[in-house]
Design an enzyme around this catalytic site. Structure first.
Site, PDB file in Angstrom:
ATOM      1  N   GLU A 189       0.809  -1.227   0.000  1.00 24.95           N
ATOM      2  CA  GLU A 189       0.000   0.000   0.000  1.00 24.95           C
ATOM      3  C   GLU A 189       0.838   1.271   0.000  1.00 24.95           C
ATOM      4  O   GLU A 189       0.556   2.214  -0.743  1.00 24.95           O
ATOM      5  CB  GLU A 189      -0.948   0.030   1.215  1.00 24.95           C
ATOM      6  CG  GLU A 189      -2.201  -0.800   1.070  1.00 24.95           C
ATOM      7  CD  GLU A 189      -1.978  -2.281   1.295  1.00 24.95           C
ATOM      8  OE1 GLU A 189      -0.846  -2.661   1.654  1.00 24.95           O
ATOM      9  OE2 GLU A 189      -2.923  -3.066   1.101  1.00 24.95           O
ATOM     10  N   HIS A 258     -10.235  -4.488  11.060  1.00 31.62           N
ATOM     11  CA  HIS A 258     -10.913  -4.355   9.768  1.00 31.62           C
ATOM     12  C   HIS A 258     -12.213  -3.559   9.863  1.00 31.62           C
ATOM     13  O   HIS A 258     -13.035  -3.623   8.961  1.00 31.62           O
ATOM     14  CB  HIS A 258     -11.214  -5.732   9.174  1.00 31.62           C
ATOM     15  CG  HIS A 258     -10.009  -6.446   8.654  1.00 31.62           C
ATOM     16  ND1 HIS A 258      -9.081  -7.016   9.480  1.00 31.62           N
ATOM     17  CD2 HIS A 258      -9.575  -6.678   7.401  1.00 31.62           C
ATOM     18  CE1 HIS A 258      -8.128  -7.579   8.763  1.00 31.62           C
ATOM     19  NE2 HIS A 258      -8.398  -7.377   7.479  1.00 31.62           N
TER      20      HIS A 258
END
Ligand SMILES: Cc1ncc(C[n+]2csc(CCOP(=O)(O)OP(=O)(O)O)c2C)c(N)n1
Ligand SMILES: [Mg+2]
Lengths: 455, 331
Positions: A189, A258
């Site tokens: 990322e 998450h």
């Protein structure tokens, strides 16, 4: 002992699926690990394996059946010499409506989608033809349309191309635009965000998909220090036209790492624009605007909303401007202001409050930078009361900011303190009951409205 | 594919030598002046001087063509001058004035020039590395045949995003030259104290990126290596790593206690390895120029730098309204 084979939940947010194909027939003997059927979810087609051994006594749901709810019995497994029909009548539709205590498959904690009562001020003319689309399809269409319109637009991210998107949002784009413009990245990322920012400096218009915004924390330096600040630091020379998009906020049962809403984080940064759509038409119109915008745009989607259907105008080029809130429902007693999935609670609360004779005006901010303060203030000056709703953490929330803004600009109009309904100040727990507690609820919104209306 | 060291010297003309001499001297005199202005309080904040490292950027730029891009860290004044940006605009940015490249809003560490394809000027150690690869990604996408010089330090070479970038650059054959300016120190931390394997140019091997080490105090060696790297990238073979061994004479930034190395170490480098002095000697011993001719060049450059300094003092501070501009581009 005959046992029922239940429709499995194959993803955290799956509520129903299509039983695409049976790989066994009645009378077949199966052992554990054998593939029983192919099941299609909104995200993927998956093989469903037998857990126990036995004989397929009866198939209850035919191949090709759509909308089969999770936990519905789809077949009966029997032992040698048993009669499946007897079992079916003995256990009629036992799991049709799954009970909360049901052990195995995950029951998603997704809040029920209330149907929007009134849609005021749509961004398209009266009489425009409408079609029903999911948020997922609307997002895909927005990207496809903009990629067709402008060669410099490309999509980059993990699993966006060959896998067709981790959440199937980029479905079909690889076929349509090829691997040059739909780019699978390694799991990196920080790196690929920097690469995308550099390519924007170099004249392209990247759309960066984060598999979820949780993972964008690894890249936040590039988003803020490189993408958001460079125009200013370069005295206006070097802009960064880029869209960072992906699911944000709590999904279902995926726990603390998450499940986080980043709206307040990004909304704090000058140089960024921040969008958090609720319905499909806004998802489409706002994403198209985001891709055309010459600035970095954070586009916060929601996994639970992906599968929800809404009316979307059938127009060649439908865009929704930034900084313009949408009034979903007019009311006189209180203003409920929200955005993204928070709108589900806001609208459901408004429906229930109406039954009790409380008239709530419901505003969807749609963009959090810029914020449509005018619409908000106009409404609060009319209703004299305000409740904010969001899923994010309570400290330094969007609601905190709106409260301060209202206090500074409409203090004399307020008949009660503004109340912020937010997620709880805890990391998201895994256990279903605790997760439910951690999220903001419709009941909390209703209670807050009653508090500010002194009922 | 091999990582190796080279010190090969090419044949070189008088014109070339003179142009390196000028370019390097401009950087040195400019930086000396910046140091002076800092001392006078005209430049504030962080100011990282490039003195000692001039041969790196001048040698690399010698192989660049029009349209090629460059991006670097906060130690960026030399890179800007070497790619032809106006010393006035650079100095005025250092003093935070309207006439600066960023209208005074970026400062020493954050300057850009679209016209000269200079993409900053980045204050976050290592952040420019994926950005450089991204510029190369755009060039490959646009099929324009350009290459991007992506400069970073020995300290930055330990950032994770550098290796994320190596992987993608190799995977996608991006036309990017990674230039590691190894000046042996990251602030006060010597390379020995920060880096497990000393040969940074070998670190691309795991990704299949060729690399070589170059003597960064020798502008001709740097130029030769740059030509090779550029040819490799431009021919579509993907990225290339050059580790250029250099040395900074001054502190990390203006406020540097300099306790991490000895005075003698710095003195030895200056006396024995100075890149500008080396070219000067080549010019004189090769009878390409006389002392007087070189003096005339020195004077010319001094004038350019003085002009830049004057401009940077005379240019007004930005208008107060500038606080609120350039936050968003008009949609
Ligand atoms: C991410 C980050 N960490 C720390 C710093 C503070 N810092 C600025 S320069 C520097 C040393 C970098 O050394 P090197 O990469 O060798 O470059 P040089 O200064 O020698 O040119 C440090 C630690 C920073 N700017 N960014
Ligand atoms: Mg260094």
């Amino acid at each position: 002992m005959a046992t029922e084979v239940l429709m499995p939940a194959l993803s955290p947010t799956m509520e129903e699926g299509t039983l695409a194909k049976w790989m066994v027939k009645e009378g077949d003997t199966v052992s554990s690990g054998d593939i029983l059927a192919e099941i299609e979810t909104d995200k993927a087609t998956m093989e469903f394996e037998a857990v126990d051994e036995g004989i397929i006594g009866k198939i209850l749901v035919a191949a090709g059946s759509e909308g089969v709810k999770v936990n519905t019995p789809i077949a009966i497994m029997v032992e040698e010499g048993e009669d499946a029909d007897a079992v079916v009548t003995a256990a009629p539709v036992a799991a049709e409506t799954p009970v909360a205590e049901a052990p195995a498959p995950v029951v998603p904690a997704a809040p029920a989608a209330p149907v929007a009562s009134v849609t005021l001020e749509p961004d398209y003319p009266d009489g425009t033809e409408l079609k029903t689309q999911t948020v997922r399809e609307a997002l895909r269409d927005a990207m496809a349309e903009e990629m067709t319109r402008d060669e410099s637009v490309y999509l980059m991210g993990e699993e966006v191309a060959e896998y067709q998107g981790a959440y199937k949002v980029s479905q079909g784009l690889l076929d349509q635009f090829g691997a040059k413009r739909v780019v699978d990245t390694p799991i990196t990322e920080h790196g690929f965000t920097g690469v995308a920012v550099g390519s924007a400096f170099g004249g392209l218009r990247p759309i960066v998909e984060f598999m979820t915004f949780n993972f964008a924390m690894q890249a936040i330096d590039q988003i803020i220090n490189s993408a958001a600040k460079t125009l200013y630091m370069s005295g206006g020379q070097m802009g960064c036209p880029i869209v960072f998009r992906g699911p944000n906020g709590a999904a279902a049962r995926v726990a603390a790492q998450h499940s986080q809403d980043y709206a307040a984080w990004y909304a704090q940064i000058p140089g960024l624009k921040v969008v958090q759509p609720y319905c499909a038409s806004d998802a489409k119109g706002l994403l198209k605007s985001a891709i055309r915008d010459p600035n970095p745009v954070i586009f916060l989607e929601n996994e639970i909303l992906y599968g929800r259907s809404f009316d979307v105008p059938v127009l060649d080029d439908y865009t929704v401007p930034f900084g313009k809130a949408r009034i979903w429902r007019e009311g006189t007693d209180v203003t409920i202001v929200s955005f993204g999935i928070g709108m589900t609670y806001a609208l459901e609360a408004a429906d229930k409050l109406a039954e009790e004779g409380i008239s709530a005006e419901v505003i969807d901010l749609r963009t959090l930078r810029p914020i449509d303060y005018d619409t908000l203030l106009g409404s609060v000056m009319k209703t004299n009361r305000c409740v904010t709703v969001e899923e994010g953490f309570p400290v330094a929330s969007i609601g905190n900011h709106l409260s301060a803004y209202i206090m500074e600009n409409a203090f004399d109009y307020l008949d009660a303190p503004v109340i912020n309904c937010t997620g709880k100040d805890v990391p998201m727990p895994y256990a279903a009951n605790l997760e439910k507690l951690a999220l903001v609820t419709t009941d909390e919104v209703i209670a807050a409205v009653k508090q500010v209306t002194y009922r | 594919m091999a990582a190796r060291r080279t010190t090969k010297k090419p044949n070189v003309s008088k014109e070339e030598l003179l142009s390196y001499y000028r370019d390097m001297l401009l950087i040195r005199r400019f930086e000396e002046k910046a140091g002076q202005l800092y001392g006078m309080g005209l430049i504030g904040g962080f100011c990282h001087l490039y003195i000692g490292q001039e041969a790196v950027v001048v040698g690399l730029e010698a192989a660049a063509e029009e349209g090629d891009k460059r991006v670097t860290s906060y130690r960026d004044h030399g890179h800007m001058l070497a790619c032809g940006m106006d010393p006035k605009g650079v100095m005025a940015e250092l003093t935070g004035r309207e006439g600066g490249y960023s209208k005074g809003k970026g400062g020493s560490m954050h300057m850009f020039s679209k016209e000269k394809h200079f993409y900053g000027g980045h204050g976050i150690v290592g952040a420019q590395v994926p950005i450089g690869a991204g510029l190369a990604f755009a060039d490959k996408y646009l099929e324009n045949g350009r290459v991007t010089f992506t400069y970073f330090g020995d300290g930055a070479a330990n950032q994770g995003q550098v290796y994320e970038t190596f992987n993608m650059a190799a995977l996608w054959d991006l036309p990017v030259i990674f230039v590691v300016e190894n000046n042996q120190y990251a602030m006060g931390t010597s390379q020995q104290r920060s880096t497990s394997s000393q040969e940074i140019y070998e670190r691309g091997l795991a990704f299949g990126i060729p690399g070589e080490a170059v003597d960064g105090m020798d502008v001709l060696a740097v130029k030769a290596a740059s030509e090779k790297a550029v040819a490799h990238c431009r021919s579509g073979k993907g990225p290339y790593i050059l580790e250029v061994k250099t040395y900074r004479y001054r502190g990390h930034s203006m406020s540097d206690p300099a306790k991490y190395r000895t005075r003698e170490e710095v003195q030895k480098m200056r006396e024995e390895r100075d890149a500008i002095e080396a070219v000067r000697q080549l010019l004189l011993t090769g009878k390409h120029a006389t002392e007087d001719e070189l003096k005339a060049i020195d004077k010319e450059i001094k004038d350019v730098v003085n002009e830049a300094a004057d401009f940077s003092k005379e240019s007004p501070e930005p208008a107060l309204e500038e606080l609120w501009t350039d936050i968003y581009a008009d949609a």
